[in-house]
Motif scaffolding. Sequence first.
Motif, PDB file in Angstrom:
ATOM      1  N   GLY A 211      31.054  -8.217  47.495  1.00  0.00           N
ATOM      2  CA  GLY A 211      30.515  -8.943  48.328  1.00  0.00           C
ATOM      3  C   GLY A 211      29.970 -10.421  47.568  1.00  0.00           C
ATOM      4  N   SER A 212      30.018 -10.285  45.834  1.00  0.00           N
ATOM      5  CA  SER A 212      29.243 -11.542  45.327  1.00  0.00           C
ATOM      6  C   SER A 212      30.192 -12.250  44.880  1.00  0.00           C
ATOM      7  N   MET A 213      28.850 -13.267  44.120  1.00  0.00           N
ATOM      8  CA  MET A 213      30.406 -14.142  43.740  1.00  0.00           C
ATOM      9  C   MET A 213      30.523 -13.222  41.956  1.00  0.00           C
ATOM     10  N   ARG A 214      32.124 -13.567  41.186  1.00  0.00           N
ATOM     11  CA  ARG A 214      32.080 -13.226  39.861  1.00  0.00           C
ATOM     12  C   ARG A 214      32.757 -14.591  39.453  1.00  0.00           C
ATOM     13  N   LEU A 215      32.131 -15.092  38.191  1.00  0.00           N
ATOM     14  CA  LEU A 215      33.292 -16.254  37.157  1.00  0.00           C
ATOM     15  C   LEU A 215      33.714 -15.477  36.327  1.00  0.00           C
ATOM     16  N   ALA A 216      35.169 -15.857  36.512  1.00  0.00           N
ATOM     17  CA  ALA A 216      36.174 -15.416  35.973  1.00  0.00           C
ATOM     18  C   ALA A 216      37.267 -16.342  34.887  1.00  0.00           C
ATOM     19  N   VAL A 217      38.545 -15.515  33.470  1.00  0.00           N
ATOM     20  CA  VAL A 217      39.021 -16.189  33.348  1.00  0.00           C
ATOM     21  C   VAL A 217      39.981 -15.842  32.955  1.00  0.00           C
ATOM     22  N   ASP A 218      41.632 -15.729  34.282  1.00  0.00           N
ATOM     23  CA  ASP A 218      43.138 -14.901  33.315  1.00  0.00           C
ATOM     24  C   ASP A 218      43.054 -15.245  31.858  1.00  0.00           C
ATOM     25  N   LYS A 219      44.813 -15.003  32.291  1.00  0.00           N
ATOM     26  CA  LYS A 219      45.573 -15.444  30.896  1.00  0.00           C
ATOM     27  C   LYS A 219      45.757 -16.671  31.172  1.00  0.00           C
ATOM     28  N   TRP A 220      45.821 -17.339  32.220  1.00  0.00           N
ATOM     29  CA  TRP A 220      45.963 -19.216  32.366  1.00  0.00           C
ATOM     30  C   TRP A 220      44.423 -20.272  31.390  1.00  0.00           C
ATOM     31  N   GLY A 221      43.332 -19.329  31.698  1.00  0.00           N
ATOM     32  CA  GLY A 221      42.666 -20.242  31.424  1.00  0.00           C
ATOM     33  C   GLY A 221      41.998 -19.774  29.786  1.00  0.00           C
ATOM     34  N   ARG A 222      41.006 -21.007  29.377  1.00  0.00           N
ATOM     35  CA  ARG A 222      40.431 -20.400  28.617  1.00  0.00           C
ATOM     36  C   ARG A 222      38.968 -20.329  28.247  1.00  0.00           C
ATOM     37  N   VAL A 223      38.102 -19.643  26.716  1.00  0.00           N
ATOM     38  CA  VAL A 223      36.755 -19.615  26.986  1.00  0.00           C
ATOM     39  C   VAL A 223      36.254 -20.028  25.598  1.00  0.00           C
ATOM     40  N   GLU A 224      35.724 -20.779  24.848  1.00  0.00           N
ATOM     41  CA  GLU A 224      35.668 -21.350  23.719  1.00  0.00           C
ATOM     42  C   GLU A 224      34.051 -21.753  23.427  1.00  0.00           C
ATOM     43  N   VAL A 225      33.581 -21.363  22.361  1.00  0.00           N
ATOM     44  CA  VAL A 225      32.337 -22.031  21.911  1.00  0.00           C
ATOM     45  C   VAL A 225      31.635 -23.547  21.666  1.00  0.00           C
ATOM     46  N   THR A 226      31.580 -23.803  22.193  1.00  0.00           N
ATOM     47  CA  THR A 226      30.881 -25.059  21.654  1.00  0.00           C
ATOM     48  C   THR A 226      29.585 -25.980  21.060  1.00  0.00           C
ATOM     49  N   GLU A 227      29.086 -27.278  20.779  1.00  0.00           N
ATOM     50  CA  GLU A 227      28.262 -27.439  20.157  1.00  0.00           C
ATOM     51  C   GLU A 227      27.270 -26.542  21.001  1.00  0.00           C
ATOM     52  N   PRO A 228      25.882 -26.624  21.025  1.00  0.00           N
ATOM     53  CA  PRO A 228      25.208 -25.655  21.794  1.00  0.00           C
ATOM     54  C   PRO A 228      24.531 -27.410  22.900  1.00  0.00           C
ATOM     55  N   ALA A 229      23.514 -26.898  23.800  1.00  0.00           N
ATOM     56  CA  ALA A 229      24.126 -27.789  24.905  1.00  0.00           C
ATOM     57  C   ALA A 229      22.221 -28.443  24.984  1.00  0.00           C
ATOM     58  N   ASN A 230      21.552 -29.392  25.431  1.00  0.00           N
ATOM     59  CA  ASN A 230      20.374 -30.181  25.334  1.00  0.00           C
ATOM     60  C   ASN A 230      20.579 -29.720  26.993  1.00  0.00           C
ATOM     61  N   PHE A 231      20.034 -28.769  27.983  1.00  0.00           N
ATOM     62  CA  PHE A 231      20.066 -28.392  28.888  1.00  0.00           C
ATOM     63  C   PHE A 231      19.014 -26.957  29.700  1.00  0.00           C
ATOM     64  N   THR A 232      18.504 -26.985  30.507  1.00  0.00           N
ATOM     65  CA  THR A 232      17.484 -25.795  30.357  1.00  0.00           C
ATOM     66  C   THR A 232      18.395 -25.079  32.044  1.00  0.00           C
ATOM     67  N   VAL A 233      18.462 -23.589  31.544  1.00  0.00           N
ATOM     68  CA  VAL A 233      19.361 -22.985  32.644  1.00  0.00           C
ATOM     69  C   VAL A 233      18.284 -22.985  33.566  1.00  0.00           C
ATOM     70  N   LYS A 234      18.851 -23.021  35.065  1.00  0.00           N
ATOM     71  CA  LYS A 234      18.168 -22.758  36.383  1.00  0.00           C
ATOM     72  C   LYS A 234      18.770 -20.970  36.345  1.00  0.00           C
ATOM     73  N   GLU A 235      17.717 -20.544  36.020  1.00  0.00           N
ATOM     74  CA  GLU A 235      17.781 -18.568  36.374  1.00  0.00           C
ATOM     75  C   GLU A 235      17.158 -18.756  37.983  1.00  0.00           C
ATOM     76  N   ASP A 236      16.391 -19.469  38.277  1.00  0.00           N
ATOM     77  CA  ASP A 236      16.184 -18.851  39.904  1.00  0.00           C
ATOM     78  C   ASP A 236      16.989 -19.016  40.854  1.00  0.00           C
ATOM     79  N   ASN A 237      18.610 -20.127  40.204  1.00  0.00           N
ATOM     80  CA  ASN A 237      19.186 -20.069  41.731  1.00  0.00           C
ATOM     81  C   ASN A 237      21.153 -19.467  41.027  1.00  0.00           C
ATOM     82  N   ASN A 238      20.543 -17.991  41.215  1.00  0.00           N
ATOM     83  CA  ASN A 238      21.499 -16.940  40.685  1.00  0.00           C
ATOM     84  C   ASN A 238      22.965 -16.785  41.575  1.00  0.00           C
ATOM     85  N   LEU A 239      23.733 -17.866  41.539  1.00  0.00           N
ATOM     86  CA  LEU A 239      25.191 -17.755  42.698  1.00  0.00           C
ATOM     87  C   LEU A 239      25.471 -16.251  42.974  1.00  0.00           C
TER      88      LEU A 239
END
Length: 152
Positions: free
Chosen positions: A111-139
């Motif tokens: 019943g809850s959302m999960r983000l996922a990447v299958d064989k057609w997607g990609r996950v790659e590390v990039t340069e550190p971003a300069n934003f603060t994560v809004k943890e109190d809005n957990n979808l």
Amino acid sequence: MATPIPNPPPETLSEQSDPKPALRKPEFKKVDQLKPGTGGHTLTVKVLASNTVLAKGRSVSQHLRQTRIAECLVGDETGAIIFTARNEQVDLMQPGATIIIRNAKIDMFKGSMRLAVDKWGRVEVTEPANFTVKEDNNLSLIEYELVNVVEE
């Protein structure tokens, strides 16, 4: 003696070869724009936590492929969501890392959302971003219920 064949006019050359479709520029989305049952998302997120939930494979039998699954809390300045990382993706999901997720989809799990990447997607590390994560809005903490709508 053979007569040379003249080159065909340019119009017929372009008609013969199928032009490849132009590649689209990725549209980066924010976490708060994600909805159940959607896909094709490209996001830049920070990894907050990574928790391995399944690790099985070679220790039991050398014929089985090694399977690793980790649930990783990722987010941006608009919210957070749990990303289900599989196999090689688990190694990239280190807390504090900034990740670009391409062609991701939303899976529903209990019943809850999960983000996922299958064989057609990609996950790659990039340069550190300069934003603060809004943890109190957990979808992933929002529970959805499937409602069948009957059209009359």
